[in-house]
Design a protein around this motif. Sequence first.
Motif, mmCIF file in Angstrom:
data_model
loop_
_atom_site.group_PDB
_atom_site.id
_atom_site.type_symbol
_atom_site.label_atom_id
_atom_site.label_comp_id
_atom_site.label_asym_id
_atom_site.label_seq_id
_atom_site.Cartn_x
_atom_site.Cartn_y
_atom_site.Cartn_z
ATOM 1 N N LEU A 16 39.614 49.110 26.299
ATOM 2 C CA LEU A 16 40.762 48.269 26.611
ATOM 3 C C LEU A 16 40.406 47.263 27.693
ATOM 4 C CD1 LEU A 16 43.770 47.619 26.258
ATOM 5 C CD2 LEU A 16 44.246 49.443 27.910
ATOM 6 N N ASN A 59 47.896 52.965 30.165
ATOM 7 C CA ASN A 59 49.043 52.710 29.297
ATOM 8 C C ASN A 59 49.795 51.474 29.788
ATOM 9 O OD1 ASN A 59 48.739 54.758 27.357
ATOM 10 N ND2 ASN A 59 49.629 56.254 28.746
ATOM 11 N N LEU A 62 47.681 48.551 28.771
ATOM 12 C CA LEU A 62 47.883 48.289 27.348
ATOM 13 C C LEU A 62 49.216 47.593 27.100
ATOM 14 C CD1 LEU A 62 47.052 48.538 24.387
ATOM 15 C CD2 LEU A 62 47.988 50.869 24.421
ATOM 16 N N GLU A 66 49.551 43.998 25.299
ATOM 17 C CA GLU A 66 50.389 43.806 24.112
ATOM 18 C C GLU A 66 51.384 42.675 24.340
ATOM 19 O OE1 GLU A 66 51.999 47.715 23.564
ATOM 20 O OE2 GLU A 66 50.272 48.372 22.376
#
Length: 104
Positions: A16, A59, A62, A66
């Motif tokens: 990531l 998270n 991410l 996104e």
Amino acid sequence: MSKPTPIFEAPWHAQLFALTVHLHEKGVFTWPDWTVDFGVTLADHRLSGDLNGGDDYFNAWLATLERVLQDNKMASGAAVEDMRSAWEQAYLSTPHGHPVKLPA
């Protein structure tokens, strides 16, 4: 001699991070813009009690990526959800110790 401590706790953290750096290098966003967006996400997660120093940090990373992809019209919300669902299904159906692969 002791084993060096890994920089990332999990392979997906490194992947990531690398993807984010790659998109930055390709000019999708500036690093100052990224830090502002990521800071907002971290603050949101901290306020809701979701940030505890483990996978939660990535998270949040991410979630920021996104949102950046959606804001830059590189991925729709539906496309992101479809991909998340496909990865979840692949993960849940993969035997322990085997690499997770998306169907063709």
